[in-house]
Design a protein around this motif. Structure first.
Motif, PDB file in Angstrom:
ATOM      1  N   LEU A 163      23.698  22.970 -23.374  1.00 35.31           N
ATOM      2  CA  LEU A 163      24.314  22.950 -24.705  1.00 35.31           C
ATOM      3  C   LEU A 163      23.360  22.338 -25.726  1.00 35.31           C
ATOM      4  CD1 LEU A 163      28.026  21.869 -24.090  1.00 35.31           C
ATOM      5  CD2 LEU A 163      27.256  23.991 -25.163  1.00 35.31           C
ATOM      6  N   ASP A 164      23.247  23.009 -26.869  1.00 34.51           N
ATOM      7  CA  ASP A 164      22.459  22.465 -27.978  1.00 34.51           C
ATOM      8  C   ASP A 164      23.438  21.783 -28.932  1.00 34.51           C
ATOM      9  OD1 ASP A 164      21.122  22.226 -30.546  1.00 34.51           O
ATOM     10  OD2 ASP A 164      19.541  23.467 -29.680  1.00 34.51           O
ATOM     11  N   TRP A 165      23.527  20.462 -28.849  1.00 36.68           N
ATOM     12  CA  TRP A 165      24.539  19.735 -29.610  1.00 36.68           C
ATOM     13  C   TRP A 165      24.285  19.823 -31.112  1.00 36.68           C
ATOM     14  CZ3 TRP A 165      28.738  18.712 -27.093  1.00 36.68           C
ATOM     15  CH2 TRP A 165      28.661  18.535 -25.703  1.00 36.68           C
ATOM     16  N   ARG A 166      23.049  19.814 -31.505  1.00 33.84           N
ATOM     17  CA  ARG A 166      22.755  19.884 -32.934  1.00 33.84           C
ATOM     18  C   ARG A 166      23.227  21.208 -33.525  1.00 33.84           C
ATOM     19  NH1 ARG A 166      16.847  18.256 -34.841  1.00 33.84           N
ATOM     20  NH2 ARG A 166      17.685  16.278 -34.046  1.00 33.84           N
ATOM     21  N   ALA A 167      22.922  22.322 -32.863  1.00 33.52           N
ATOM     22  CA  ALA A 167      23.353  23.636 -33.354  1.00 33.52           C
ATOM     23  C   ALA A 167      24.866  23.781 -33.265  1.00 33.52           C
ATOM     24  CB  ALA A 167      22.668  24.737 -32.553  1.00 33.52           C
ATOM     25  N   SER A 168      25.454  23.226 -32.197  1.00 34.60           N
ATOM     26  CA  SER A 168      26.904  23.331 -32.028  1.00 34.60           C
ATOM     27  C   SER A 168      27.639  22.584 -33.146  1.00 34.60           C
ATOM     28  CB  SER A 168      27.318  22.752 -30.662  1.00 34.60           C
ATOM     29  OG  SER A 168      26.714  23.468 -29.601  1.00 34.60           O
ATOM     30  N   LEU A 169      27.176  21.398 -33.501  1.00 35.67           N
ATOM     31  CA  LEU A 169      27.797  20.638 -34.587  1.00 35.67           C
ATOM     32  C   LEU A 169      27.584  21.327 -35.932  1.00 35.67           C
ATOM     33  CD1 LEU A 169      26.836  17.013 -33.479  1.00 35.67           C
ATOM     34  CD2 LEU A 169      29.128  18.032 -33.478  1.00 35.67           C
ATOM     35  N   ARG A 170      26.435  21.915 -36.109  1.00 33.81           N
ATOM     36  CA  ARG A 170      26.123  22.557 -37.392  1.00 33.81           C
ATOM     37  C   ARG A 170      27.004  23.768 -37.637  1.00 33.81           C
ATOM     38  NH1 ARG A 170      20.117  24.832 -39.178  1.00 33.81           N
ATOM     39  NH2 ARG A 170      20.736  25.614 -41.240  1.00 33.81           N
ATOM     40  N   TYR A 171      27.229  24.580 -36.585  1.00 31.29           N
ATOM     41  CA  TYR A 171      27.995  25.819 -36.769  1.00 31.29           C
ATOM     42  C   TYR A 171      29.462  25.679 -36.355  1.00 31.29           C
ATOM     43  CZ  TYR A 171      23.443  28.006 -37.441  1.00 31.29           C
ATOM     44  OH  TYR A 171      22.196  28.338 -37.918  1.00 31.29           O
ATOM     45  N   GLY A 172      29.842  24.534 -35.770  1.00 33.46           N
ATOM     46  CA  GLY A 172      31.233  24.327 -35.382  1.00 33.46           C
ATOM     47  C   GLY A 172      31.644  25.084 -34.148  1.00 33.46           C
ATOM     48  N   LYS A 173      30.681  25.665 -33.453  1.00 30.51           N
ATOM     49  CA  LYS A 173      30.950  26.402 -32.214  1.00 30.51           C
ATOM     50  C   LYS A 173      29.851  26.048 -31.203  1.00 30.51           C
ATOM     51  CE  LYS A 173      33.057  30.326 -34.634  1.00 30.51           C
ATOM     52  NZ  LYS A 173      32.964  31.774 -34.934  1.00 30.51           N
ATOM     53  N   PRO A 174      30.195  26.101 -29.922  1.00 31.30           N
ATOM     54  CA  PRO A 174      29.185  25.715 -28.922  1.00 31.30           C
ATOM     55  C   PRO A 174      28.054  26.743 -28.820  1.00 31.30           C
ATOM     56  CG  PRO A 174      31.172  26.487 -27.824  1.00 31.30           C
ATOM     57  CD  PRO A 174      31.498  26.413 -29.290  1.00 31.30           C
ATOM     58  N   PHE A 175      26.840  26.241 -28.845  1.00 36.21           N
ATOM     59  CA  PHE A 175      25.644  27.062 -28.650  1.00 36.21           C
ATOM     60  C   PHE A 175      24.848  26.511 -27.469  1.00 36.21           C
ATOM     61  CE2 PHE A 175      26.674  28.669 -32.731  1.00 36.21           C
ATOM     62  CZ  PHE A 175      25.980  29.877 -32.895  1.00 36.21           C
ATOM     63  N   VAL A 176      24.207  27.403 -26.761  1.00 35.74           N
ATOM     64  CA  VAL A 176      23.372  26.992 -25.619  1.00 35.74           C
ATOM     65  C   VAL A 176      21.954  27.517 -25.799  1.00 35.74           C
ATOM     66  CG1 VAL A 176      25.261  26.864 -23.950  1.00 35.74           C
ATOM     67  CG2 VAL A 176      24.043  29.022 -24.264  1.00 35.74           C
ATOM     68  N   ARG A 177      21.043  26.781 -25.235  1.00 36.28           N
ATOM     69  CA  ARG A 177      19.656  27.245 -25.160  1.00 36.28           C
ATOM     70  C   ARG A 177      19.455  27.948 -23.818  1.00 36.28           C
ATOM     71  NH1 ARG A 177      15.370  24.937 -28.140  1.00 36.28           N
ATOM     72  NH2 ARG A 177      16.113  23.740 -29.944  1.00 36.28           N
ATOM     73  N   THR A 178      18.868  29.111 -23.817  1.00 29.50           N
ATOM     74  CA  THR A 178      18.583  29.825 -22.572  1.00 29.50           C
ATOM     75  C   THR A 178      17.097  29.778 -22.291  1.00 29.50           C
ATOM     76  OG1 THR A 178      18.344  31.969 -23.677  1.00 29.50           O
ATOM     77  CG2 THR A 178      20.552  31.353 -22.916  1.00 29.50           C
ATOM     78  N   PHE A 179      16.769  29.785 -21.004  1.00 30.04           N
ATOM     79  CA  PHE A 179      15.381  29.660 -20.569  1.00 30.04           C
ATOM     80  C   PHE A 179      15.067  30.747 -19.557  1.00 30.04           C
ATOM     81  CE2 PHE A 179      16.873  25.537 -21.870  1.00 30.04           C
ATOM     82  CZ  PHE A 179      15.808  24.984 -22.576  1.00 30.04           C
ATOM     83  N   THR A 180      13.824  31.108 -19.504  1.00 33.98           N
ATOM     84  CA  THR A 180      13.352  32.027 -18.465  1.00 33.98           C
ATOM     85  C   THR A 180      12.246  31.322 -17.698  1.00 33.98           C
ATOM     86  OG1 THR A 180      11.787  33.029 -20.016  1.00 33.98           O
ATOM     87  CG2 THR A 180      13.905  34.128 -19.722  1.00 33.98           C
ATOM     88  N   GLU A 181      12.186  31.608 -16.399  1.00 37.73           N
ATOM     89  CA  GLU A 181      11.134  30.999 -15.592  1.00 37.73           C
ATOM     90  C   GLU A 181       9.801  31.624 -15.946  1.00 37.73           C
ATOM     91  OE1 GLU A 181      10.337  29.807 -10.942  1.00 37.73           O
ATOM     92  OE2 GLU A 181      11.508  31.587 -11.401  1.00 37.73           O
ATOM     93  N   GLU A 182       8.798  30.778 -16.106  1.00 38.71           N
ATOM     94  CA  GLU A 182       7.472  31.305 -16.369  1.00 38.71           C
ATOM     95  C   GLU A 182       7.052  32.198 -15.214  1.00 38.71           C
ATOM     96  OE1 GLU A 182       4.972  27.963 -16.935  1.00 38.71           O
ATOM     97  OE2 GLU A 182       5.906  27.371 -18.818  1.00 38.71           O
ATOM     98  N   ARG A 183       6.411  33.314 -15.548  1.00 43.56           N
ATOM     99  CA  ARG A 183       6.094  34.300 -14.525  1.00 43.56           C
ATOM    100  C   ARG A 183       4.944  33.855 -13.630  1.00 43.56           C
ATOM    101  NH1 ARG A 183       5.622  40.160 -16.933  1.00 43.56           N
ATOM    102  NH2 ARG A 183       5.603  40.580 -14.710  1.00 43.56           N
ATOM    103  N   ASP A 184       4.132  32.978 -14.127  1.00 42.28           N
ATOM    104  CA  ASP A 184       3.036  32.511 -13.290  1.00 42.28           C
ATOM    105  C   ASP A 184       2.661  31.099 -13.691  1.00 42.28           C
ATOM    106  OD1 ASP A 184       1.671  32.678 -15.681  1.00 42.28           O
ATOM    107  OD2 ASP A 184       0.532  34.456 -15.145  1.00 42.28           O
ATOM    108  N   ARG A 185       1.805  30.499 -12.915  1.00 42.53           N
ATOM    109  CA  ARG A 185       1.264  29.192 -13.262  1.00 42.53           C
ATOM    110  C   ARG A 185      -0.153  29.135 -12.708  1.00 42.53           C
ATOM    111  NH1 ARG A 185       3.647  24.412  -9.369  1.00 42.53           N
ATOM    112  NH2 ARG A 185       3.179  25.358  -7.371  1.00 42.53           N
ATOM    113  N   PRO A 186      -0.969  28.237 -13.193  1.00 46.45           N
ATOM    114  CA  PRO A 186      -2.345  28.180 -12.702  1.00 46.45           C
ATOM    115  C   PRO A 186      -2.415  27.594 -11.296  1.00 46.45           C
ATOM    116  CG  PRO A 186      -2.112  27.116 -14.864  1.00 46.45           C
ATOM    117  CD  PRO A 186      -0.739  27.321 -14.316  1.00 46.45           C
ATOM    118  N   THR A 187      -3.204  28.212 -10.457  1.00 47.41           N
ATOM    119  CA  THR A 187      -3.569  27.647  -9.163  1.00 47.41           C
ATOM    120  C   THR A 187      -5.066  27.397  -9.178  1.00 47.41           C
ATOM    121  OG1 THR A 187      -1.784  28.703  -7.898  1.00 47.41           O
ATOM    122  CG2 THR A 187      -3.756  28.082  -6.688  1.00 47.41           C
ATOM    123  N   LEU A 188      -5.453  26.144  -8.993  1.00 47.54           N
ATOM    124  CA  LEU A 188      -6.865  25.767  -8.972  1.00 47.54           C
ATOM    125  C   LEU A 188      -7.264  25.411  -7.548  1.00 47.54           C
ATOM    126  CD1 LEU A 188      -7.047  23.563 -12.189  1.00 47.54           C
ATOM    127  CD2 LEU A 188      -8.091  25.813 -11.858  1.00 47.54           C
TER     128      LEU A 188
END
Length: 314
Positions: free
Chosen positions: A69-94
């Motif tokens: 939940l993004d509390w700042r956005a939810s308070l601003r718009y008066g409705k609950p908003f969420v932040r969605t994330f995607t897993e990074e497709r790769d990462r560095p291997t050294l």
């Protein structure tokens, strides 16, 4: 470069390393369940994995994770908003690959330098097939080759080619080590390169370790997932009871009669003690350690060690 024909045992070849791609199927540094990963170690938290990147801000839908939940956005718009994330497709291997003179030795099957080359290729192919970017640092007594991580077969080949260049410069008549603290120099360079949330595989006999090495390993593993692959020769565990052993250091060669008690006992104590000192230091760093012998196929050992460390992490 010496006039040589790579035989896969004293010297490695690029074709030998590239062919290992088809032998890593089913191998992974990450188990299906993060807490069973060999990289979980002593940490209670989940494996860093490949990380998450912000995708979008949208209205809450029943079933969404309330932790997003993004509390700042939810308070601003008066409705609950969420932040969605995607897993990074790769990462560095050294992959840090040791090709110093201390690695140019072997009493069974292969030299340590060749085993390290094979382990580097196996690690690179495992990471590549996991969808990660592959790069590394290949170091010998004279310098360090840097290969920037990218996700491509060409980059895996570039890493393997860098290993071969250093590997084929090794010679029994070569000069002694020019840099006593080369391992520490490589670790500092890796810390600057890796940043955060990389997978780092260190392949070495860890000759020349010090208190500074321990500190650098802890610093590197504080923000990255690190695996140490300690390459050793079976002579470090058990000397033969008879026969002769030729020891070389640059132009100097000495033949030792290992059947003599005054030779066998101190030499065995020195070799086993050195191996134990390194293993103890690595354990203190809390970095997962895979011990890999020159006397056996590296792939079989990696498969066995991955299973052992995964069982320990559960």
């Amino acid at each position: 470069m010496p006039d040589l024909q790579p035989d896969g045992f004293v010297y490695a070849s690029l074709s030998q390393l590239m062919a290992l791609e088809h032998r890593v199927r089913g191998l992974s540094f990450l188990a299906r369940q993060p807490l069973s990963s060999i990289l979980s170690g002593n940490h209670a938290s989940r494996l860093r994995g490949r990380g998450l990147s912000f995708d979008e801000l949208r209205r809450y839908i029943p079933g969404d994770d309330l932790r997003h939940l993004d509390w700042r956005a939810s308070l601003r718009y008066g409705k609950p908003f969420v932040r969605t994330f995607t897993e990074e497709r790769d990462r560095p291997t050294l992959i840090l690959v040791d090709q110093r003179m201390s690695m140019f030795f072997g009493s069974q099957r292969s030299f340590k330098s060749v085993v390290a080359a094979e382990l580097a290729a196996l690690s690179a192919w495992i990471a590549f097939h996991a969808g990660d970017r592959v790069g590394g640092l290949v170091f010998d007594d004279q310098g360090i080759q840097h290969i920037r991580p990218l996700r491509s077969r060409a980059r895996v080949e570039a890493l393997c080619a860098a290993v071969i260049r250093s590997n084929q410069k090794l010679s029994a008549t070569g000069p002694d080590s020019e840099s006593e603290h080369q391992l520490d120099t490589v670790l500092r360079s890796c810390i600057a390169t890796a940043g955060h949330d990389s997978l780092v595989c260190i392949i070495s006999d860890f000759s020349g370790v010090s208190a500074q090495t321990l500190q650098l390993l802890r610093q590197l593993s504080a923000h990255n997932d690190v695996i140490a692959m300690q390459v050793y020769d079976p002579l470090a565990l058990e000397l033969p009871q008879q026969g002769r052993l030729t020891v070389t250091q640059g132009q100097l060669q000495v033949e030792l009669e290992v059947g003599q008690r005054q030779v066998n006992r101190p030499l065995a104590a020195f070799l086993s003690g050195r191996l134990q000192d390194v293993a103890q230091m690595l354990r203190r760093s809390q970095v997962p350690v895979m011990m890999l012998s020159t006397g056996e196929d590296p792939l079989l050992q990696v498969r066995r060690e991955l299973g052992r460390l995964t069982d320990r992490a559960r």
